[in-house]
Motif scaffolding. Structure first.
Motif, PDB file in Angstrom:
ATOM      1  N   GLY A   3       1.054  -1.167  -0.078  1.00  0.00           N
ATOM      2  CA  GLY A   3      -0.352  -0.654  -0.520  1.00  0.00           C
ATOM      3  C   GLY A   3       1.152   1.459  -0.097  1.00  0.00           C
ATOM      4  N   ASP A   4       2.154   1.152  -0.249  1.00  0.00           N
ATOM      5  CA  ASP A   4       3.532   2.155   0.341  1.00  0.00           C
ATOM      6  C   ASP A   4       2.559   3.211   1.003  1.00  0.00           C
ATOM      7  N   PRO A   5       2.741   3.037   2.197  1.00  0.00           N
ATOM      8  CA  PRO A   5       2.696   3.829   3.493  1.00  0.00           C
ATOM      9  C   PRO A   5       3.328   4.683   3.353  1.00  0.00           C
ATOM     10  N   GLU A   6       2.933   5.854   3.614  1.00  0.00           N
ATOM     11  CA  GLU A   6       4.442   7.201   3.917  1.00  0.00           C
ATOM     12  C   GLU A   6       4.952   7.128   5.090  1.00  0.00           C
ATOM     13  N   LEU A   7       4.222   6.549   6.378  1.00  0.00           N
ATOM     14  CA  LEU A   7       4.747   6.146   8.029  1.00  0.00           C
ATOM     15  C   LEU A   7       4.549   4.681   8.645  1.00  0.00           C
ATOM     16  N   ILE A   8       6.290   4.707   8.306  1.00  0.00           N
ATOM     17  CA  ILE A   8       6.788   3.115   8.800  1.00  0.00           C
ATOM     18  C   ILE A   8       7.054   3.223  10.125  1.00  0.00           C
ATOM     19  N   ILE A   9       6.992   2.064  10.863  1.00  0.00           N
ATOM     20  CA  ILE A   9       7.205   1.850  12.454  1.00  0.00           C
ATOM     21  C   ILE A   9       8.569   0.455  12.087  1.00  0.00           C
ATOM     22  N   LEU A  10       9.418   0.251  12.463  1.00  0.00           N
ATOM     23  CA  LEU A  10      10.344  -0.524  12.749  1.00  0.00           C
ATOM     24  C   LEU A  10      10.720  -1.082  13.920  1.00  0.00           C
ATOM     25  N   ASP A  11      10.733  -2.132  14.644  1.00  0.00           N
ATOM     26  CA  ASP A  11      10.877  -2.811  15.854  1.00  0.00           C
ATOM     27  C   ASP A  11      12.002  -3.467  16.104  1.00  0.00           C
ATOM     28  N   GLU A  12      13.565  -2.540  16.043  1.00  0.00           N
ATOM     29  CA  GLU A  12      14.792  -3.405  15.947  1.00  0.00           C
ATOM     30  C   GLU A  12      15.020  -4.276  14.682  1.00  0.00           C
ATOM     31  N   ILE A  28      17.523  -0.312   2.735  1.00  0.00           N
ATOM     32  CA  ILE A  28      16.379   0.314   2.482  1.00  0.00           C
ATOM     33  C   ILE A  28      15.263   1.327   3.401  1.00  0.00           C
ATOM     34  N   ILE A  29      16.133   1.240   4.562  1.00  0.00           N
ATOM     35  CA  ILE A  29      15.952   2.414   5.341  1.00  0.00           C
ATOM     36  C   ILE A  29      16.243   3.549   4.590  1.00  0.00           C
ATOM     37  N   GLN A  30      16.982   3.755   4.149  1.00  0.00           N
ATOM     38  CA  GLN A  30      17.660   4.571   3.561  1.00  0.00           C
ATOM     39  C   GLN A  30      17.006   5.165   2.619  1.00  0.00           C
ATOM     40  N   MET A  35      12.929   8.859  -0.370  1.00  0.00           N
ATOM     41  CA  MET A  35      11.326   8.583  -1.005  1.00  0.00           C
ATOM     42  C   MET A  35      10.918   9.634  -0.325  1.00  0.00           C
ATOM     43  N   GLY A  36      11.004  10.862   0.979  1.00  0.00           N
ATOM     44  CA  GLY A  36      10.378  11.254   1.992  1.00  0.00           C
ATOM     45  C   GLY A  36       8.922  11.144   2.519  1.00  0.00           C
ATOM     46  N   LYS A  37       9.302  10.075   2.576  1.00  0.00           N
ATOM     47  CA  LYS A  37       8.464   8.426   3.544  1.00  0.00           C
ATOM     48  C   LYS A  37       8.913   8.702   5.274  1.00  0.00           C
ATOM     49  N   THR A  38       8.114   9.177   6.215  1.00  0.00           N
ATOM     50  CA  THR A  38       8.831   9.263   7.724  1.00  0.00           C
ATOM     51  C   THR A  38       9.272   6.961   8.280  1.00  0.00           C
ATOM     52  N   VAL A  39       9.695   7.158   8.202  1.00  0.00           N
ATOM     53  CA  VAL A  39      10.721   6.111   8.983  1.00  0.00           C
ATOM     54  C   VAL A  39      10.982   5.535  10.376  1.00  0.00           C
ATOM     55  N   ILE A  40      10.314   4.968  11.916  1.00  0.00           N
ATOM     56  CA  ILE A  40      10.112   5.313  13.255  1.00  0.00           C
ATOM     57  C   ILE A  40      11.094   3.838  13.401  1.00  0.00           C
ATOM     58  N   PHE A  41      11.842   3.701  13.616  1.00  0.00           N
ATOM     59  CA  PHE A  41      12.835   2.901  14.185  1.00  0.00           C
ATOM     60  C   PHE A  41      13.381   2.676  15.544  1.00  0.00           C
ATOM     61  N   SER A  42      13.752   1.625  16.253  1.00  0.00           N
ATOM     62  CA  SER A  42      14.147   1.006  17.503  1.00  0.00           C
ATOM     63  C   SER A  42      15.521   0.441  16.998  1.00  0.00           C
ATOM     64  N   SER A  43      16.311   1.280  17.898  1.00  0.00           N
ATOM     65  CA  SER A  43      17.781   0.204  18.141  1.00  0.00           C
ATOM     66  C   SER A  43      18.728   1.047  18.314  1.00  0.00           C
TER      67      SER A  43
END
Length: 83
Positions: A3-12, A28-30, A35-43
């Motif tokens: 669905g080509d999301p604008e917000l992506i949340i990744l846990d570790e 991939i995150i980069q 592409m202008g997407k918002t990526v939230i990830f824990s690390s």
């Protein structure tokens, strides 16, 4: 990523992954960032934060702090003496 999301949340997302797989995931995150997407990830990997992070939310002792990744890393290295 359906669905080509604008917000992506990744846990570790790189936890338990071999070094080559980690590189692919960070690439991939980069690409999502590019592409202008918002990526939230824990690390727990400072190198990942340095490479793709723009901002950090630090939760410590029931306190939430937001800062730029650059400031977070600078403060961390200054206070810990880690090189």
């Amino acid at each position: 990523f359906l669905g080509d999301p604008e917000l992506i949340i990744l846990d570790e997302p790189t936890s338990g992954i071999d070094p080559y797989g980690r590189e692919e995931i960070i690439d991939i995150i980069q690409s999502f960032n590019d592409m202008g997407k918002t990526v939230i990830f824990s690390s727990h990997h400072l190198s990942e934060i340095q490479r793709v992070g723009t901002h950090v939310i630090l939760i410590e002792n029931q306190t939430v702090m937001k800062m730029t990744a650059k400031r977070f890393l600078s403060d961390f290295y200054t206070h810990t003496g880690v090189v």
